[in-house]
Design a protein around this motif. Structure first.
Motif, PDB file in Angstrom:
ATOM      1  N   ALA A 493       0.828  -1.214   0.000  1.00  0.00           N
ATOM      2  CA  ALA A 493       0.000   0.000   0.000  1.00  0.00           C
ATOM      3  C   ALA A 493       0.862   1.264   0.000  1.00  0.00           C
ATOM      4  O   ALA A 493       0.419   2.323  -0.460  1.00  0.00           O
ATOM      5  CB  ALA A 493      -0.942   0.000   1.197  1.00  0.00           C
ATOM      6  N   THR A 500      -5.658  -1.313  -1.558  1.00  0.00           N
ATOM      7  CA  THR A 500      -6.513  -1.666  -0.416  1.00  0.00           C
ATOM      8  C   THR A 500      -7.912  -2.093  -0.845  1.00  0.00           C
ATOM      9  O   THR A 500      -8.635  -2.733  -0.083  1.00  0.00           O
ATOM     10  CB  THR A 500      -6.623  -0.476   0.553  1.00  0.00           C
ATOM     11  OG1 THR A 500      -7.038   0.684  -0.183  1.00  0.00           O
ATOM     12  CG2 THR A 500      -5.286  -0.190   1.211  1.00  0.00           C
ATOM     13  N   GLU A 503      -9.863  -6.648  -1.739  1.00  0.00           N
ATOM     14  CA  GLU A 503     -10.112  -7.399  -0.517  1.00  0.00           C
ATOM     15  C   GLU A 503      -9.938  -8.906  -0.702  1.00  0.00           C
ATOM     16  O   GLU A 503      -9.608  -9.636   0.229  1.00  0.00           O
ATOM     17  CB  GLU A 503     -11.514  -7.096   0.015  1.00  0.00           C
ATOM     18  CG  GLU A 503     -11.858  -7.769   1.331  1.00  0.00           C
ATOM     19  CD  GLU A 503     -10.807  -7.568   2.426  1.00  0.00           C
ATOM     20  OE1 GLU A 503     -10.572  -8.519   3.193  1.00  0.00           O
ATOM     21  OE2 GLU A 503     -10.192  -6.474   2.498  1.00  0.00           O
ATOM     22  N   GLU A 508      -4.530  -5.683   3.017  1.00  0.00           N
ATOM     23  CA  GLU A 508      -3.817  -5.060   4.141  1.00  0.00           C
ATOM     24  C   GLU A 508      -2.833  -6.019   4.811  1.00  0.00           C
ATOM     25  O   GLU A 508      -2.043  -5.611   5.659  1.00  0.00           O
ATOM     26  CB  GLU A 508      -4.830  -4.532   5.167  1.00  0.00           C
ATOM     27  CG  GLU A 508      -5.468  -5.589   6.068  1.00  0.00           C
ATOM     28  CD  GLU A 508      -6.548  -6.432   5.380  1.00  0.00           C
ATOM     29  OE1 GLU A 508      -7.113  -7.315   6.044  1.00  0.00           O
ATOM     30  OE2 GLU A 508      -6.812  -6.215   4.174  1.00  0.00           O
TER      31      GLU A 508
END
Length: 661
Positions: A493, A500, A503, A508
């Motif tokens: 990131a 981000t 998913e 993350e």
């Protein structure tokens, strides 16, 4: 082992491996058509050559392109490889088909360097180029083993574990470091290396800067007036050393075929440096004269058997001088053969004088060099035949077989090795040679003999986010590694903020395991006639993930896709044709790193068979290449048959980095 046992044992293993490599290449060339070899990435067909004149070292350079002008297919053939060039209607190994070294490779062409002028057919259509084996390396290993018995008895005793290695007390305690940014474990490794009277090992886990540490050792040795031979098993590793030594301001000379030296470092190569030497310039002038005379020779009769009819060169010259003939040979042919023989003698003399002048120039450069960098094999070349060194520093030593490491070891009074025996060992193809211990490096053998007396382990890693490093650190390095502050919390990131949104790969989380267990379409399979494996479901998932990463703004150059299996690599390459994206085997990616690494484990079966994934050093390499994001794709039920993989998957779950496909 006794000395004779040691020599006989490894000589037999080297010969087994040599025969295996030759057999595999020749067997495949006989078994597969040129097109099939090209599909496997081990040949180019329907090529046409165009002369590029003479290159560095007087090599004859020929550029090959597809005769229809199209792009070259994906291939294992890379710069520095030995290739066989053959004409239509002949087998590649037939007499008259020359070998050369790949000097350059682009999307549309490769340049091959030939030691001698290649035959005329290479400039016609439909030429075939095959990847081949370099037999010289095996011969140099055998020569090194024979030379082992000539070492002083006390040296042989230490190498074979009969006598303890010694250290100079206090040597290296008070040091001024050239590289002041070295950490404590790196500094300790430098001190101990300088104090060693026989040999020392620098154990460098992934990302701990073992090459940087080697450069500091070499800088310290040079400052003390020592002559250093710096080697590694591969050309890539040697070039990495040269680049870092060059930046450190050391006078370094790189020896090796010019084609095997990356362009940015060719100014450090012996072939480049020698060009300004007056003796070398004179040698080139003599060569040009010789080639001009060779062209004139074509006007006269070549003394083939049909015209020579059993006559010696001297007999032909005598008959021509007396104006006579014999055995029904026309006078004109006698005279033509005489002129050809006279010109040939002139050519041979010119080439001989040129070689002598060139040797003189090269020796002068070698004598004045503080550090000479070569592959282990090239350390045994004629060029370094009479050269001796105070120290040999061998990088990536755990990727070298014992006989390979022995070549530079015998050239120096003392040696330092850097490597990591917890990563992949030397590649050995013959199973009997592997069982006999050829895949065990000298580094690992000496470490088993003497332990921490001769080793320092580097303990700070500068590559991986701490979550990526956690598992290999605890599993393979006793929890002794710690991440430097600059990399400890780095994530993808930081480079690609929009990542981000992805998913489905737990954006993350630096370390992710995507589980394919019980999912349809994710079974492994074997292609007909292949011993490798592939998994189409995993390949499609890899494609999907890479395309989403690129859509989010990640650079292709920052991503690598790796797999233990050749066929899976080939399948993913076919699906994902993205400029700058690296797709390689785990073995082929050792020593490399990328911001994002995606690993496809492939194995998925009901019996829990994981094959050579059971060599946990391969797992260690797989999971220590990524800096910011590591995505593992595999079947937990199959992989989980090995406890180490079960622990890996359990850690991913406990850290929130686990996802079902």
């Amino acid at each position: 082992m006794k000395e004779e046992e040691y020599i006989g044992h490894f000589s037999a293993l080297v010969e087994l491996e040599r025969e295996e490599q030759m057999r595999l290449h020749e067997e495949e060339m006989k078994r597969l058509s040129g097109r099939q070899r090209e599909e496997k990435g081990r040949a180019f067909i329907k090529m046409r050559g165009k002369s590029q004149g003479l290159g560095l070292g007087g090599k004859h350079m020929v550029r090959f392109t597809k005769q229809d002008g199209t792009k070259l297919p994906e291939s294992e053939i890379e710069v520095g490889d030995l290739v066989l060039v053959s004409k239509p209607g002949t087998a590649p190994w037939d007499e008259g088909n020359p070998t050369g070294t790949v000097a350059e490779k682009t999307s549309y062409s490769i340049v091959v360097a030939f030691d001698d002028a290649p035959p005329g057919f290479v400039f016609r259509k439909d030429v075939r180029i095959d990847l081949f084996v370099n037999d010289v390396t095996f011969q140099r290993m055998k020569d090194a083993l024979k030379a082992f018995k000539r070492l002083p008895e006390w040296r042989r005793a230490k190498l074979l574990g009969k006598t303890e290695p010694e250290f100079n007390a206090g040597d290296g305690d008070e040091l001024e470091f050239f590289n002041e940014s070295l950490n404590n474990s790196q500094r300790e490794a430098v001190r101990k290396s300088l104090a060693a009277r026989d040999f020392f090992l620098i154990h460098g886990p992934p990302g701990t800067g073992k090459t940087i540490t080697c450069v500091e050792v070499i800088s310290q040795l040079v400052s003390r007036g020592y002559r250093v031979l710096a080697t590694a098993d591969s050309n890539i590793a040697v070039d990495n050393l040269v680049e870092r030594l060059d930046k450190a301001g050391l006078d370094v000379v790189r020896i090796g075929h010019p084609a095997r030296v990356i362009p940015a470092l060719r100014r450090r190569s012996i072939d480049y440096l020698v060009q300004d030497d007056p003796d070398y310039k004179k040698a080139q002038e003599l060569r040009e004269k010789a080639y001009a005379i060779k062209e004139r020779m074509e006007r006269f009769t070549f003394p083939a058997m049909r015209w020579r009819r059993g006559l010696s060169d001297d007999a032909i010259l005598r008959l021509a001088n007396e104006g006579k003939t014999t055995r029904g040979i026309p006078k004109k042919k006698i005279e033509g053969m005489k002129r050809w023989i006279e010109l040939k003698k002139n050519v041979d003399a010119l080439f001989s004088d040129a070689r002598a002048l060139e040797d003189k120039a090269v020796k002068r450069i070698l004598r004045n060099a503080a550090v000479i960098c070569v592959t282990n094999s090239t350390a045994g070349s004629e060029l370094l035949g009479g050269e001796k060194f105070d120290f040999a520093v061998i990088d990536e030593a755990t990727q070298s077989t014992e006989p390979s490491s022995l070549i530079p070891v015998l050239k120096a009074k003392r040696f330092i090795m850097a490597g990591d025996h917890k990563q992949l060992p030397p590649t050995v193809l013959n199973e009997e040679a592997m069982r006999g211990g050829l895949s065990r490096s000298m580094f690992e053998r000496l470490l088993a003999l003497y332990g921490d007396k001769i080793r320092v382990m580097l303990e700070v890693q500068y590559r991986m986010n701490e979550e990526i490093a956690e598992f290999p650190n605890n599993e393979f390095y006793e929890g002794r590694l710690r991440a430097d502050e600059r990399v400890r919390r780095q994530t993808i990131a930081d480079l690609v903020p929009s990542i981000t949104k992805l998913e489905f790969i737990l954006a993350e989380k630096p370390f992710v395991f995507i589980d394919t267990a019980y999912s349809a379409g994710f079974e492994e399979r074997m292609r007909r006639g292949s011993t490798s494996r592939e998994n189409e479901g995993e390949a499609r998932l890899v494609k999907f993930i890479v395309e989403r990463l690129l859509d989010a703004g990640a650079r292709a150059e920052d991503i690598a896709v790796i797999s233990p299996y050749d066929d899976q690599v080939a399948l993913i390459r076919m699906m994902l044709r993205v400029e700058g994206l690296e797709i390689k085997t785990v073995d082929g990616f050792q020593g490399r790193e990328k911001e994002v690494v995606i690993v496809s484990f492939v194995r998925s079966n009901k019996s829990g068979d994981i094959g050579f994934l059971g060599d946990l050093r391969r797992l260690n390499v797989s999971i220590t290449r990524a800096k910011r994001k590591l995505i593992l794709i595999g079947d937990s039920q199959t992989l989980g048959s090995e406890r180490c993989y079960r622990r890996l998957i359990a850690l991913a779950k406990s850290r929130g980095g686990y996802k079902r496909v």
